[in-house]
Design a protein around this motif. Structure first.
Motif, short mmCIF file in Angstrom:
data_model
loop_
_atom_site.label_atom_id
_atom_site.label_comp_id
_atom_site.label_asym_id
_atom_site.label_seq_id
_atom_site.Cartn_x
_atom_site.Cartn_y
_atom_site.Cartn_z
N LEU A 71 -3.48 5.92 -19.89
CA LEU A 71 -3.44 4.72 -20.72
C LEU A 71 -4.04 5.00 -22.09
N THR A 72 -3.61 4.22 -23.06
CA THR A 72 -4.20 4.33 -24.39
C THR A 72 -5.01 3.07 -24.68
N VAL A 73 -5.96 3.21 -25.58
CA VAL A 73 -6.76 2.05 -25.99
C VAL A 73 -5.86 0.95 -26.53
N PRO A 74 -4.90 1.25 -27.43
CA PRO A 74 -4.04 0.16 -27.94
C PRO A 74 -3.27 -0.57 -26.84
N GLU A 75 -2.82 0.13 -25.81
CA GLU A 75 -2.09 -0.53 -24.72
C GLU A 75 -2.96 -1.56 -24.01
N MET B 17 -0.83 0.30 -13.14
CA MET B 17 -1.27 -0.83 -12.36
C MET B 17 -2.27 -1.69 -13.12
N LEU B 18 -3.15 -1.05 -13.91
CA LEU B 18 -4.17 -1.80 -14.65
C LEU B 18 -3.52 -2.81 -15.58
N LEU B 19 -2.49 -2.42 -16.30
CA LEU B 19 -1.84 -3.34 -17.23
C LEU B 19 -1.22 -4.53 -16.49
N THR B 20 -0.71 -4.30 -15.31
CA THR B 20 -0.17 -5.39 -14.49
C THR B 20 -1.27 -6.34 -14.08
N TRP B 21 -2.40 -5.78 -13.62
CA TRP B 21 -3.53 -6.63 -13.20
C TRP B 21 -4.06 -7.45 -14.38
N ILE B 22 -4.13 -6.83 -15.54
CA ILE B 22 -4.59 -7.55 -16.73
C ILE B 22 -3.65 -8.74 -17.01
N VAL C 99 -12.90 -1.12 -24.60
CA VAL C 99 -11.83 -0.49 -23.83
C VAL C 99 -11.98 1.04 -23.85
N ALA C 100 -12.32 1.60 -25.00
CA ALA C 100 -12.49 3.05 -25.09
C ALA C 100 -13.59 3.52 -24.15
#
Length: 138
Positions: free
Chosen positions: A42-46, A1-6, A112-113
């Motif tokens: 989640l990963t930092v690179p994502e 969900m976080l990646l979608t919100w971003i 992010v980390a």
């Protein structure tokens, strides 16, 4: 969900008004949270890639608005509430609206980390990732 919100941030209303920085803050600031399970998945690179994509999209939007002044997209980890926050303002990286000392950085990974790892208070200065999205470098 976080990646979608971003990703959705790039489509949110955007106000650039050098005469009214408070209105910019009110319109252009986003709070992003994730539960422990999602942060572990989640990963930092994502997350970095997603935020860099938002910066690139905002650059295009700012140009399309015809805005030629300084504009900065910035991201920080609000350790007290465990959120990743970001905003856009018509200010340079040295003029961000923080009350306490902060360190502008071109390195997004540590910010992010800290969020994904759930680091709490303890850093001497707030780390803030900055990206120029306006017509004049900051």
């Amino acid at each position: 969900m976080l990646l979608t919100w971003i990703a959705e941030i790039a489509q949110e209303p955007l106000l650039l008004d050098p005469a009214d920085h408070q209105a910019e803050l009110d319109t252009n600031t986003w709070w992003l949270g994730a539960g422990d399970e999602e942060r572990r998945s989640l990963t930092v690179p994502e997350v970095v890639t997603a935020l860099e994509g938002v910066a690139a999209d905002l650059r295009i939007r700012v140009r399309a608005l015809g805005f030629t002044g300084v504009a900065t997209f910035y991201v920080w980890h609000d350790e007290q509430v465990g959120q990743l926050r970001c905003s856009v303002g018509s200010v340079t990286a040295r003029e961000l609206p923080f009350r306490n000392h902060y360190v502008p950085s071109r390195e997004l990974e540590p910010v992010v980390a800290g969020f994904l790892d759930g680091d709490g208070p303890g850093h001497p200065s707030l780390r803030v990732w900055v990206a120029d999205v306006g017509g004049v470098a900051s």
